[in-house]
Scaffold this motif. Sequence first.
Motif, PDB file in Angstrom:
ATOM      1  N   THR A 206       0.863  -1.190   0.000  1.00  9.65           N
ATOM      2  CA  THR A 206       0.000   0.000   0.000  1.00  9.65           C
ATOM      3  C   THR A 206       0.893   1.231   0.000  1.00  9.65           C
ATOM      4  O   THR A 206       2.024   1.184   0.481  1.00  9.65           O
ATOM      5  N   LYS A 207       0.398   2.307  -0.538  1.00 11.76           N
ATOM      6  CA  LYS A 207       1.162   3.548  -0.740  1.00 11.76           C
ATOM      7  C   LYS A 207       2.510   3.276  -1.403  1.00 11.76           C
ATOM      8  O   LYS A 207       3.555   3.686  -0.897  1.00 11.76           O
ATOM      9  N   PRO A 208       2.513   2.529  -2.522  1.00 15.66           N
ATOM     10  CA  PRO A 208       3.799   2.187  -3.137  1.00 15.66           C
ATOM     11  C   PRO A 208       4.354   3.309  -4.005  1.00 15.66           C
ATOM     12  O   PRO A 208       3.597   4.090  -4.591  1.00 15.66           O
ATOM     13  N   ARG A 209       5.652   3.381  -4.075  1.00 15.76           N
ATOM     14  CA  ARG A 209       6.308   4.265  -5.050  1.00 15.76           C
ATOM     15  C   ARG A 209       7.099   3.383  -5.998  1.00 15.76           C
ATOM     16  O   ARG A 209       7.697   2.392  -5.588  1.00 15.76           O
ATOM     17  N   HIS A 210       7.066   3.735  -7.275  1.00 20.60           N
ATOM     18  CA  HIS A 210       7.815   2.987  -8.284  1.00 20.60           C
ATOM     19  C   HIS A 210       9.120   3.734  -8.549  1.00 20.60           C
ATOM     20  O   HIS A 210       9.114   4.848  -9.052  1.00 20.60           O
ATOM     21  N   ILE A 211      10.216   3.100  -8.159  1.00 17.00           N
ATOM     22  CA  ILE A 211      11.528   3.712  -8.410  1.00 17.00           C
ATOM     23  C   ILE A 211      12.407   2.670  -9.092  1.00 17.00           C
ATOM     24  O   ILE A 211      12.522   1.536  -8.632  1.00 17.00           O
ATOM     25  N   GLU A 212      12.970   3.060 -10.224  1.00 19.93           N
ATOM     26  CA  GLU A 212      13.753   2.102 -11.017  1.00 19.93           C
ATOM     27  C   GLU A 212      15.160   2.635 -11.228  1.00 19.93           C
ATOM     28  O   GLU A 212      15.389   3.838 -11.198  1.00 19.93           O
ATOM     29  N   PHE A 213      16.084   1.708 -11.449  1.00 19.14           N
ATOM     30  CA  PHE A 213      17.484   2.096 -11.695  1.00 19.14           C
ATOM     31  C   PHE A 213      17.882   1.749 -13.116  1.00 19.14           C
ATOM     32  O   PHE A 213      17.622   0.640 -13.595  1.00 19.14           O
ATOM     33  N   GLN A 214      18.507   2.710 -13.765  1.00 17.32           N
ATOM     34  CA  GLN A 214      19.089   2.468 -15.091  1.00 17.32           C
ATOM     35  C   GLN A 214      20.420   1.776 -14.895  1.00 17.32           C
ATOM     36  O   GLN A 214      21.276   2.269 -14.170  1.00 17.32           O
ATOM     37  N   ILE A 215      20.586   0.628 -15.511  1.00 18.93           N
ATOM     38  CA  ILE A 215      21.900  -0.015 -15.405  1.00 18.93           C
ATOM     39  C   ILE A 215      22.486  -0.210 -16.808  1.00 18.93           C
ATOM     40  O   ILE A 215      21.773  -0.186 -17.821  1.00 18.93           O
ATOM     41  N   LYS A 255      22.397   4.475  -2.670  1.00 16.14           N
ATOM     42  CA  LYS A 255      23.557   3.588  -2.748  1.00 16.14           C
ATOM     43  C   LYS A 255      23.119   2.130  -2.580  1.00 16.14           C
ATOM     44  O   LYS A 255      23.512   1.255  -3.371  1.00 16.14           O
ATOM     45  N   ALA A 256      22.247   1.888  -1.600  1.00 12.52           N
ATOM     46  CA  ALA A 256      21.793   0.517  -1.346  1.00 12.52           C
ATOM     47  C   ALA A 256      20.996  -0.016  -2.538  1.00 12.52           C
ATOM     48  O   ALA A 256      21.195  -1.161  -2.977  1.00 12.52           O
ATOM     49  N   MET A 257      20.116   0.806  -3.075  1.00  9.55           N
ATOM     50  CA  MET A 257      19.296   0.351  -4.201  1.00  9.55           C
ATOM     51  C   MET A 257      20.150   0.192  -5.457  1.00  9.55           C
ATOM     52  O   MET A 257      19.949  -0.737  -6.243  1.00  9.55           O
ATOM     53  N   GLY A 258      21.088   1.092  -5.648  1.00  9.39           N
ATOM     54  CA  GLY A 258      21.988   1.007  -6.807  1.00  9.39           C
ATOM     55  C   GLY A 258      22.777  -0.295  -6.775  1.00  9.39           C
ATOM     56  O   GLY A 258      22.944  -0.974  -7.794  1.00  9.39           O
ATOM     57  N   GLU A 259      23.247  -0.651  -5.574  1.00 18.34           N
ATOM     58  CA  GLU A 259      24.004  -1.901  -5.450  1.00 18.34           C
ATOM     59  C   GLU A 259      23.112  -3.113  -5.730  1.00 18.34           C
ATOM     60  O   GLU A 259      23.525  -4.065  -6.399  1.00 18.34           O
ATOM     61  N   ILE A 276      16.152  -1.911 -13.723  1.00 18.94           N
ATOM     62  CA  ILE A 276      15.690  -2.725 -12.611  1.00 18.94           C
ATOM     63  C   ILE A 276      14.597  -1.921 -11.906  1.00 18.94           C
ATOM     64  O   ILE A 276      14.853  -0.825 -11.412  1.00 18.94           O
ATOM     65  N   GLU A 277      13.385  -2.474 -11.916  1.00 22.10           N
ATOM     66  CA  GLU A 277      12.263  -1.775 -11.290  1.00 22.10           C
ATOM     67  C   GLU A 277      12.081  -2.252  -9.857  1.00 22.10           C
ATOM     68  O   GLU A 277      12.071  -3.455  -9.588  1.00 22.10           O
ATOM     69  N   PHE A 278      11.926  -1.270  -8.963  1.00 20.14           N
ATOM     70  CA  PHE A 278      11.667  -1.569  -7.552  1.00 20.14           C
ATOM     71  C   PHE A 278      10.374  -0.910  -7.137  1.00 20.14           C
ATOM     72  O   PHE A 278       9.956   0.102  -7.704  1.00 20.14           O
ATOM     73  N   ILE A 279       9.776  -1.483  -6.090  1.00 19.67           N
ATOM     74  CA  ILE A 279       8.642  -0.825  -5.470  1.00 19.67           C
ATOM     75  C   ILE A 279       9.070  -0.507  -4.044  1.00 19.67           C
ATOM     76  O   ILE A 279       9.785  -1.292  -3.411  1.00 19.67           O
ATOM     77  N   LEU A 280       8.684   0.675  -3.556  1.00 17.12           N
ATOM     78  CA  LEU A 280       9.035   1.081  -2.190  1.00 17.12           C
ATOM     79  C   LEU A 280       7.770   1.181  -1.356  1.00 17.12           C
ATOM     80  O   LEU A 280       6.756   1.682  -1.845  1.00 17.12           O
ATOM     81  N   ASP A 281       7.840   0.697  -0.118  1.00 15.92           N
ATOM     82  CA  ASP A 281       6.663   0.881   0.749  1.00 15.92           C
ATOM     83  C   ASP A 281       6.785   2.200   1.492  1.00 15.92           C
ATOM     84  O   ASP A 281       7.747   2.952   1.297  1.00 15.92           O
ATOM     85  N   ASP A 282       5.799   2.489   2.355  1.00 16.51           N
ATOM     86  CA  ASP A 282       5.801   3.809   2.999  1.00 16.51           C
ATOM     87  C   ASP A 282       6.921   3.992   4.023  1.00 16.51           C
ATOM     88  O   ASP A 282       7.132   5.080   4.524  1.00 16.51           O
ATOM     89  N   LEU A 284       9.964   3.171   3.112  1.00 18.66           N
ATOM     90  CA  LEU A 284      11.095   3.193   2.171  1.00 18.66           C
ATOM     91  C   LEU A 284      11.849   1.867   2.100  1.00 18.66           C
ATOM     92  O   LEU A 284      13.008   1.826   1.698  1.00 18.66           O
ATOM     93  N   ASN A 285      11.191   0.766   2.500  1.00 18.70           N
ATOM     94  CA  ASN A 285      11.777  -0.548   2.205  1.00 18.70           C
ATOM     95  C   ASN A 285      11.595  -0.765   0.718  1.00 18.70           C
ATOM     96  O   ASN A 285      10.538  -0.453   0.174  1.00 18.70           O
ATOM     97  N   PHE A 286      12.621  -1.295   0.050  1.00 19.99           N
ATOM     98  CA  PHE A 286      12.481  -1.493  -1.387  1.00 19.99           C
ATOM     99  C   PHE A 286      12.502  -2.973  -1.759  1.00 19.99           C
ATOM    100  O   PHE A 286      13.122  -3.788  -1.075  1.00 19.99           O
ATOM    101  N   TYR A 287      11.756  -3.294  -2.823  1.00 20.60           N
ATOM    102  CA  TYR A 287      11.638  -4.681  -3.284  1.00 20.60           C
ATOM    103  C   TYR A 287      11.756  -4.716  -4.794  1.00 20.60           C
ATOM    104  O   TYR A 287      11.187  -3.875  -5.484  1.00 20.60           O
ATOM    105  N   PHE A 288      12.423  -5.744  -5.305  1.00 22.36           N
ATOM    106  CA  PHE A 288      12.553  -5.937  -6.749  1.00 22.36           C
ATOM    107  C   PHE A 288      11.184  -6.269  -7.355  1.00 22.36           C
ATOM    108  O   PHE A 288      10.460  -7.114  -6.843  1.00 22.36           O
ATOM    109  N   LEU A 289      10.843  -5.596  -8.460  1.00 26.23           N
ATOM    110  CA  LEU A 289       9.595  -5.896  -9.168  1.00 26.23           C
ATOM    111  C   LEU A 289       9.863  -6.720 -10.414  1.00 26.23           C
ATOM    112  O   LEU A 289       9.323  -7.787 -10.622  1.00 26.23           O
ATOM    113  N   GLU A 290      10.716  -6.165 -11.292  1.00 24.06           N
ATOM    114  CA  GLU A 290      11.034  -6.860 -12.540  1.00 24.06           C
ATOM    115  C   GLU A 290      12.189  -6.134 -13.215  1.00 24.06           C
ATOM    116  O   GLU A 290      12.584  -5.041 -12.799  1.00 24.06           O
TER     117      GLU A 290
END
Length: 498
Positions: A206-215, A255-259, A276-282, A284-290
């Motif tokens: 719930t209350k997710p944010r979509h944050i992705e990293f360009q690699i 830095k943590a998400m980039g790694e 690399i797409e991540f979803i963040l919870d409220d 700011l824990n991040f999880y791999f999406l796809e």
Amino acid sequence: MPAIKKILVANRGEIALRVMRSARELGIKTVAVYSEADRNALHVRFADEAVYIGPPPSAESYLRIEKILAAAHSTGADAIHPGYGFLSENEDFAQAVEDAGLLFIGPSAKAIELMGSKLAAKAAVAKFNVPLVPGTSEPITDVNAAKKIAAEIGYPVLIKASAGGGGKGMRVVEDEASFHEQMERAISEATSAFGDGSVFIEKYITKPRHIEFQIFGDKHGNVVHLFERECSIQRRHQKVVEEAPSSILTPEKRKAMGEAAINAAKACGYYGAGTIEFILDDKLNFYFLEMNTRLQVEHPVTEEITGMDLVKLQIRIAEGEKIPFAQEDLKMNGHAVEIRVYAEDPANNFLPDIGTLQTYKRPQGHGIRVDDGFEQGMSIPFYYDPMIAKLICHAEDRAGAIEKMIRAIDEYEITGLETTLGFCKFVMQHEAFRSGNFDTRFVENYFKPEVLVSANEQEEIIASILATTLLNGNGNSKQADENTAKQPVVSNWKKNRL
Ligand code: ADP
Ligand code: ADP
Ligand code: MG
């Protein structure tokens, strides 16, 4: 590996042009392919050569591997760039290109195949300590077993198609009572849309944010990241506003998400551009999406803040060069925001509104970039993605980029069809977006079609009053009334809806 001399771009629209422009700067010749609907398209005119590949439906043209390979052979192209969409994430295409002795400007067929399955991708990255959204690791087949797992995870849960993409094949389940029905729907949707009915369960954040990293990876085992993009403003689980950097990442989180992103890429021996797409919870824990194994629609915001040309980098990597910089050398410069200008009607559930660009004038000026594939008088074909353009603004900071975007939206003149411009201006002016306190539910939480309609009507009323007052000032009120009724200023103002 030999230097590329001629690239065939197996795509259309803005991305085909964008790729060809970089190729030309590198002294590489370009070949366009086009369907019947794109005979007069800008990518066809821009290319050094163009080859007709079939009728308008993608399945008879842009998705036909053998026709594209034949076009490459007849023109002597030595490499193929797939753009995004169409065949870009098709491992059979990547393999066929290489089997034909041509360079595929993208990752290996193996990496595409692995990351094309969300379940296989999750399994692969988990081994590299990348955090995953809690959920099942196998396709679900047994409804009762699945219900048990859903109860353990806790509702709401998301049923997702393993082969899904473009926001399709996803169903939120609020409680156990509706689980069975939603699962059946998800399976039937996934089967018809992707030819693969495998679905799995994820906790619905719930209350997710979509944050992705360009690699970027090269063929020598090096992988770097080019920071993040925030893509939380979505409709139908699809992005419509993107920015870099994200307004909520601290340097430590970045830095943590980039790694983690680099590890996810290493999990599949990745080379080329990827996301690399991540979803963040409220919290700011991040999880791999796809992982998206291609150039992304929103790559320009990364180009703006890094000053790099990602397509040139893709080409160099395909030729076998090493990544020409180290992670530590990269710095972010300012802030960039992109909006996707779609031929869609925000007041009507964002349904496509295909038509002709009767007026089409691009905004200009410092820090403004427009990537598009159309000119005034052209029609948006019904057969493909209804995106007209991407408008990208770059400024020294986020507030500056937002103000520039508002100015640019006001300057953009499009008539003949409805667009997402007015909606995007609404986003730029909204307190939640401006403060950075928003998530992927922005549209459902704040947007109502009336916002556009009423603002538009208000402007019309003001325009009429103004016109009447001005004309009354000339002392002829009867004529003023008549003139007001057919004031061109009203219809001009209407063009941007807001
Ligand atoms: P995501 O897949 O995560 O939404 P993007 O935002 O980069 O990533 O969107 C890419 C998607 O947009 C493609 O998978 C495709 O469905 C759609 N798309 C946009 N433009 C085109 C195009 N010119 N040709 C084909 N597909 C396109
Ligand atoms: P696609 O392949 O269609 O791009 P994604 O897995 O990338 O599928 O998800 C697309 C969007 O759906 C995300 O950007 C996010 O808004 C939403 N989403 C996906 N998974 C979850 C989840 N577990 N919880 C909440 N929202 C999610
Ligand atoms: Mg996605």
